[in-house]
Design a protein around this motif. Structure first.
Motif, PDB file in Angstrom:
ATOM      1  N   LEU A 188       0.825  -1.203   0.000  1.00  0.00           N
ATOM      2  CA  LEU A 188       0.000   0.000   0.000  1.00  0.00           C
ATOM      3  C   LEU A 188       0.867   1.264   0.000  1.00  0.00           C
ATOM      4  N   CYS A 189       1.894   1.297   0.855  1.00  0.00           N
ATOM      5  CA  CYS A 189       2.756   2.477   0.949  1.00  0.00           C
ATOM      6  C   CYS A 189       3.582   2.683  -0.313  1.00  0.00           C
ATOM      7  N   ALA A 190       3.983   1.590  -0.961  1.00  0.00           N
ATOM      8  CA  ALA A 190       4.733   1.702  -2.208  1.00  0.00           C
ATOM      9  C   ALA A 190       3.886   2.363  -3.291  1.00  0.00           C
ATOM     10  N   ASN A 191       2.580   2.291  -3.131  1.00  0.00           N
ATOM     11  CA  ASN A 191       1.665   2.944  -4.070  1.00  0.00           C
ATOM     12  C   ASN A 191       1.140   4.272  -3.544  1.00  0.00           C
ATOM     13  N   GLY A 192       1.802   4.809  -2.502  1.00  0.00           N
ATOM     14  CA  GLY A 192       1.488   6.151  -2.029  1.00  0.00           C
ATOM     15  C   GLY A 192       0.500   6.255  -0.887  1.00  0.00           C
ATOM     16  N   ALA A 193       0.144   5.145  -0.260  1.00  0.00           N
ATOM     17  CA  ALA A 193      -0.835   5.199   0.830  1.00  0.00           C
ATOM     18  C   ALA A 193      -0.284   5.964   2.033  1.00  0.00           C
ATOM     19  N   LYS A 208       3.134   1.180  14.941  1.00  0.00           N
ATOM     20  CA  LYS A 208       4.488   1.595  14.544  1.00  0.00           C
ATOM     21  C   LYS A 208       5.402   1.683  15.763  1.00  0.00           C
ATOM     22  N   ALA A 209       4.865   2.126  16.890  1.00  0.00           N
ATOM     23  CA  ALA A 209       5.662   2.237  18.108  1.00  0.00           C
ATOM     24  C   ALA A 209       5.935   0.863  18.734  1.00  0.00           C
ATOM     25  N   LYS A 210       4.958  -0.037  18.669  1.00  0.00           N
ATOM     26  CA  LYS A 210       5.059  -1.330  19.344  1.00  0.00           C
ATOM     27  C   LYS A 210       5.770  -2.399  18.509  1.00  0.00           C
ATOM     28  N   TYR A 211       5.655  -2.305  17.192  1.00  0.00           N
ATOM     29  CA  TYR A 211       6.211  -3.334  16.301  1.00  0.00           C
ATOM     30  C   TYR A 211       7.240  -2.703  15.366  1.00  0.00           C
ATOM     31  N   PRO A 212       8.515  -2.741  15.727  1.00  0.00           N
ATOM     32  CA  PRO A 212       9.560  -2.100  14.918  1.00  0.00           C
ATOM     33  C   PRO A 212       9.592  -2.580  13.470  1.00  0.00           C
ATOM     34  N   GLU A 213       9.269  -3.867  13.235  1.00  0.00           N
ATOM     35  CA  GLU A 213       9.278  -4.377  11.866  1.00  0.00           C
ATOM     36  C   GLU A 213       8.190  -3.718  11.023  1.00  0.00           C
ATOM     37  N   PHE A 214       7.061  -3.392  11.636  1.00  0.00           N
ATOM     38  CA  PHE A 214       5.966  -2.703  10.941  1.00  0.00           C
ATOM     39  C   PHE A 214       6.392  -1.270  10.616  1.00  0.00           C
ATOM     40  N   CYS A 215       6.978  -0.601  11.606  1.00  0.00           N
ATOM     41  CA  CYS A 215       7.443   0.780  11.418  1.00  0.00           C
ATOM     42  C   CYS A 215       8.491   0.844  10.315  1.00  0.00           C
ATOM     43  N   GLN A 216       9.464  -0.081  10.358  1.00  0.00           N
ATOM     44  CA  GLN A 216      10.531  -0.080   9.356  1.00  0.00           C
ATOM     45  C   GLN A 216       9.980  -0.393   7.965  1.00  0.00           C
ATOM     46  N   ALA A 217       9.023  -1.284   7.881  1.00  0.00           N
ATOM     47  CA  ALA A 217       8.413  -1.632   6.592  1.00  0.00           C
ATOM     48  C   ALA A 217       7.730  -0.409   5.982  1.00  0.00           C
ATOM     49  N   LYS A 250       8.366   2.785   6.681  1.00  0.00           N
ATOM     50  CA  LYS A 250       9.387   3.790   6.351  1.00  0.00           C
ATOM     51  C   LYS A 250      10.073   3.454   5.034  1.00  0.00           C
ATOM     52  N   THR A 251      10.476   2.208   4.872  1.00  0.00           N
ATOM     53  CA  THR A 251      11.169   1.784   3.655  1.00  0.00           C
ATOM     54  C   THR A 251      10.284   1.956   2.427  1.00  0.00           C
ATOM     55  N   ALA A 252       9.038   1.523   2.527  1.00  0.00           N
ATOM     56  CA  ALA A 252       8.125   1.620   1.384  1.00  0.00           C
ATOM     57  C   ALA A 252       7.793   3.070   1.053  1.00  0.00           C
ATOM     58  N   LYS A 253       7.584   3.901   2.079  1.00  0.00           N
ATOM     59  CA  LYS A 253       7.277   5.319   1.834  1.00  0.00           C
ATOM     60  C   LYS A 253       8.485   6.038   1.240  1.00  0.00           C
ATOM     61  N   ASP A 254       9.690   5.699   1.708  1.00  0.00           N
ATOM     62  CA  ASP A 254      10.900   6.308   1.148  1.00  0.00           C
ATOM     63  C   ASP A 254      11.043   5.957  -0.332  1.00  0.00           C
ATOM     64  N   ALA A 255      10.772   4.702  -0.677  1.00  0.00           N
ATOM     65  CA  ALA A 255      10.870   4.282  -2.081  1.00  0.00           C
ATOM     66  C   ALA A 255       9.867   5.039  -2.944  1.00  0.00           C
ATOM     67  N   ALA A 256       8.650   5.214  -2.442  1.00  0.00           N
ATOM     68  CA  ALA A 256       7.630   5.954  -3.193  1.00  0.00           C
ATOM     69  C   ALA A 256       8.045   7.416  -3.353  1.00  0.00           C
ATOM     70  N   ASP A 257       8.582   8.006  -2.293  1.00  0.00           N
ATOM     71  CA  ASP A 257       9.034   9.401  -2.364  1.00  0.00           C
ATOM     72  C   ASP A 257      10.175   9.570  -3.360  1.00  0.00           C
ATOM     73  N   GLU A 258      11.088   8.607  -3.369  1.00  0.00           N
ATOM     74  CA  GLU A 258      12.207   8.673  -4.318  1.00  0.00           C
ATOM     75  C   GLU A 258      11.711   8.563  -5.757  1.00  0.00           C
ATOM     76  N   ARG A 259      10.702   7.750  -5.975  1.00  0.00           N
ATOM     77  CA  ARG A 259      10.126   7.630  -7.322  1.00  0.00           C
ATOM     78  C   ARG A 259       9.523   8.955  -7.770  1.00  0.00           C
ATOM     79  N   VAL A 260       8.802   9.606  -6.872  1.00  0.00           N
ATOM     80  CA  VAL A 260       8.218  10.909  -7.198  1.00  0.00           C
ATOM     81  C   VAL A 260       9.321  11.934  -7.443  1.00  0.00           C
ATOM     82  N   GLU A 261      10.368  11.895  -6.634  1.00  0.00           N
ATOM     83  CA  GLU A 261      11.486  12.822  -6.799  1.00  0.00           C
ATOM     84  C   GLU A 261      12.134  12.634  -8.173  1.00  0.00           C
ATOM     85  N   ARG A 262      12.359  11.384  -8.579  1.00  0.00           N
ATOM     86  CA  ARG A 262      12.927  11.121  -9.911  1.00  0.00           C
ATOM     87  C   ARG A 262      11.997  11.624 -11.004  1.00  0.00           C
ATOM     88  N   SER A 263      10.706  11.415 -10.834  1.00  0.00           N
ATOM     89  CA  SER A 263       9.735  11.875 -11.830  1.00  0.00           C
ATOM     90  C   SER A 263       9.740  13.394 -11.939  1.00  0.00           C
TER      91      SER A 263
END
Length: 161
Positions: A18-23, A43-52, A54-67
């Motif tokens: 979902l986040c990779a698609n901008g959610a 996000k506070a209780k489950y670090p793996e959820f928070c990191q997932a 963050k990583t997906a949102k960063d990738a989506a942001d980088e795609r928009v930045e490249r565009s």
């Protein structure tokens, strides 16, 4: 709203997609049937959820930045025009290279954010005035409380003949 769904480790992968698609977090909450606050708690209780997320949102942001960058500098891409000539039994496919010219607005936006010191609209100008630059009339006006401490320009309101 119903009782929030308990967290499940499978949510990480769903959230990544979902986040990779901008959610947003609000959209994740809607998808999982919980409140925004529940997403924040997960996000506070489950670090793996928070990191997932963050990583997906960063990738989506980088795609928009490249565009945005490509829109600012222009780009070319392969395309195909499809024609159906009169009397033809099959369409004709004509491959070509399409050029998208640079977009001024995208370039300005890019530069204002990446090189704000050189491109921002707001300019900071610092003026220093000393008392010896002020006339006696200006000093008297400030002392009498009729001035704000700044040198005021005189405005001629008479109309020329």
């Amino acid at each position: 709203m119903a009782r929030p769904t308990d967290y499940s480790p499978e949510f990480c992968q769903e959230a990544v997609e979902l986040c990779a698609n901008g959610a947003t977090d609000a959209e994740l909450a809607e998808y999982f049937g919980v409140t925004d606050r529940t997403i924040y708690r997960w996000k506070a209780k489950y670090p793996e959820f928070c990191q997932a997320l963050k990583t997906a949102k960063d990738a989506a942001d980088e795609r928009v930045e490249r565009s945005l960058y490509h829109k600012a500098v222009g780009y070319s891409h392969e395309a195909v025009k499809i024609f159906m000539p009169a009397g033809a039994k099959e369409p004709v496919y004509a491959p070509y290279t399409e050029h998208v010219p640079p977009d001024t607005t995208a370039a300005i936006f890019w530069l204002k954010n990446r090189r704000a010191g050189d491109w921002r609209d707001k300019s900071e100008v610092h003026h220093k005035h000393s008392i010896d630059q002020m006339s006696d009339d200006e000093l008297e006006r400030i002392a009498a409380g009729r001035g704000n401490g700044a040198i005021e320009a005189s405005i001629n309101t008479t109309k020329p003949n």
